[in-house]
Scaffold this active site. Structure first.
Site, PDB file in Angstrom:
ATOM      1  N   HIS A  38      35.658  79.367  -8.529  1.00  0.00           N
ATOM      2  CA  HIS A  38      34.382  79.553  -9.226  1.00  0.00           C
ATOM      3  C   HIS A  38      33.677  78.217  -9.445  1.00  0.00           C
ATOM      4  O   HIS A  38      32.480  78.090  -9.240  1.00  0.00           O
ATOM      5  CB  HIS A  38      34.606  80.254 -10.565  1.00  0.00           C
ATOM      6  CG  HIS A  38      34.594  81.742 -10.441  1.00  0.00           C
ATOM      7  ND1 HIS A  38      35.651  82.441  -9.929  1.00  0.00           N
ATOM      8  CD2 HIS A  38      33.641  82.655 -10.734  1.00  0.00           C
ATOM      9  CE1 HIS A  38      35.345  83.731  -9.926  1.00  0.00           C
ATOM     10  NE2 HIS A  38      34.131  83.888 -10.404  1.00  0.00           N
ATOM     11  N   LYS A 103      40.365  90.945 -16.710  1.00  0.00           N
ATOM     12  CA  LYS A 103      40.901  91.497 -17.957  1.00  0.00           C
ATOM     13  C   LYS A 103      40.270  90.794 -19.144  1.00  0.00           C
ATOM     14  O   LYS A 103      39.855  89.642 -19.042  1.00  0.00           O
ATOM     15  CB  LYS A 103      42.421  91.387 -17.996  1.00  0.00           C
ATOM     16  CG  LYS A 103      42.961  89.993 -18.263  1.00  0.00           C
ATOM     17  CD  LYS A 103      44.469  90.049 -18.454  1.00  0.00           C
ATOM     18  CE  LYS A 103      45.104  88.679 -18.477  1.00  0.00           C
ATOM     19  NZ  LYS A 103      45.189  88.092 -19.814  1.00  0.00           N
TER      20      LYS A 103
END
Lengths: 189, 281
Positions: A38, A103
């Protein structure tokens, strides 16, 4: 709780019918990427460089699998904590990302950005890496190979179970779930 | 003096790493089954079903329960009549972990130079090692692969002594609620109270090595644990924070005498994949 079976990439119609709390089986391609990938993708975007993979219309799964045993497609492959990707998510949404699987919850600016970009955030069950690995049928490292477990991989999912956390209507499962199941009489105050 | 050779320690640690990553302890499976029976939220039931099936599949295939095979935390209880022979204990532990992770296809998740280069050490070394010298001539080794998601949600504070039980309760509830889905609920809450700053966190982590269902030997502490568990589960966070009755499987408290001016409180959360494997040499 509605259930859906959807093919990736998601169409506008698919995204519009998903509601917070829906249980969804996803099949098709997703990109696997976590912290280091990322960071690099967003650095590339900020320099005006192209991304090493075309994420337009696609979904990213936040995962760094264990090494595959000989003969296996992938090792254990459950979701990692999404919040760590929050600082990098808005530029990727602007570049065309339509969803993410991870999550834990997202910070309020990300929830707003997801809604603005008509993208969906799904929860996979953290700590169910052995079970989820069975629903991944193909793996190919496609960028940033030097990052090892954090390299970008193209995964082929088949009936991969997820839950809609943030839909395009502003719903947030973590808030709604807590509001529904909290027992104020025990907590007092 | 009883001799324990470092070769045996190295081999044992290697084996414990591999088994701990793939085999969920029976007490944790039992607690998850109980949670599944009592859970009322349909979505939470689906989550718990996945978690239980995952444990079954991981054990059958000897595949890691979770892709985060953790920081390797090793607790050593060294009997004072044990002589560790044949080489360096620290090397044996490090080599055991390295071999366990590489040969066991476990994920290497440790990076050196934590605030700069963050280069992966490639074999999950070095482990975190805690030693206690105890009576006897045995060496107990416990290996706890501790996930990053739950470890990141640890909290520590030193309260005014007058804060007492209420202050501790509020701190635990705040920690669990703010952690939300990040530590992978249903969690086990490790709570360390007393001692000093660093010792309170050690107590919190060590409390996680107690089996679920094994009572706290101190009646007052056992009662406090039960009160805290009821309140944590009243938060409604639920499995994976989708909302539900079961946010924690247990609260485990460990205490130690402390300074007249202090009330140190440490919370160390453990995910539902509460991996722990031990051997006694």
């Amino acid at each position: 709780m509605a259930e859906h079976r959807l093919r990736l990439p998601l169409s506008d119609a698919d995204i519009e019918k998903l509601r917070t709390g829906d249980y969804v089986y996803l099949s098709g391609p997703v990109y696997a990427a976590r912290d280091a990938a990322h960071k690099r993708m967003v650095e590339a975007l900020s320099k005006g460089e192209p991304l090493p993979v075309d994420i337009r219309g696609l979904v990213i799964y936040y995962v760094g699998p264990t090494p595959a045993k000989p003969g296996a497609v992938i090792g254990s492959a459950g979701p990692t904590t999404s919040e760590r990707m929050d600082p990098f998510t808005i530029p990727l949404l602007e570049a065309g990302l339509r969803g993410a699987i991870g999550k834990g919850g997202r910070t309020p600016p990300i929830r707003e950005a997801l809604q603005r970009h008509r993208a969906v955030y799904f929860l996979a069950v953290g700590g169910a890496g052995a079970l989820l690995a069975r629903q991944i049928k193909s793996v190919e490292v496609v960028a940033y190979q030097d990052l090892g477990t954090e390299a970008i991989r193209l995964l082929g999912l088949e009936d991969f179970p997820v839950i809609v956390c943030n839909d395009i209507y502003g719903g947030d499962l973590l808030e709604q779930g807590k509001a529904q199941w909290r027992r104020s009489e025990v907590l007092g105050g | 003096m009883r001799e324990v050779h470092v070769d045996r320690i190295r081999e044992t640690v290697k084996q414990l790493c591999r088994e701990a990553a793939c085999l969920l302890p029976d007490d944790v499976v039992g607690a998850l089954r109980t949670a599944r029976k009592t859970e009322e939220s349909p979505l939470a039931v689906k989550v718990l079903d996945q978690i239980l099936l995952n444990a079954e599949l991981a054990g059958k295939d000897m595949l890691p329960l979770c892709q985060d095979t953790g920081t390797t935390v090793i607790f050593l209880d060294i009997g004072q009549d044990v002589h560790i022979a044949g080489g360096s204990l620290a090397d044996a532990l490090r080599e055991g972990v390295g071999a366990g992770y590489t040969e066991g296809f476990l994920r290497a998740s440790i990076v050196a130079r934590p605030f700069s280069a963050r280069a992966n050490t490639k074999d999950n070394t070095p482990p975190i090692v805690h030693t206690e010298i105890v009576a006897g001539d045995r060496l107990r080794i416990q290996v706890m692969p501790k996930g990053g998601g739950c470890e990141n949600m640890s909290r520590f504070t030193i309260m005014l002594p007058s804060a007492g039980k209420q202050g501790i309760t509020d701190f635990v509830l705040q920690t669990v609620e703010e952690a939300g889905g990040n530590p992978c609920p249903p969690i086990i809450v490790g709570l360390g109270v007393g001692g000093s700053a660093e010792y309170a966190m050690y107590l919190a982590k060590r409390a996680l090595t107690r089996k679920i269902g094994e009572p706290n030997p101190d009646a007052e502490e056992a009662e406090f644990e039960a009160e805290l568990l009821e309140k944590v589960n009243a938060l409604g966070v639920g499995p994976q924070a989708v909302g539900g009755r079961c946010t924690a499987l247990a609260v485990h408290l460990k205490t130690y005498p402390t300074h007249i001016a202090s009330l140190p409180v440490a919370v160390n959360l453990q995910c539902h994949s509460a991996r722990l494997k031990e051997a006694v040499l």
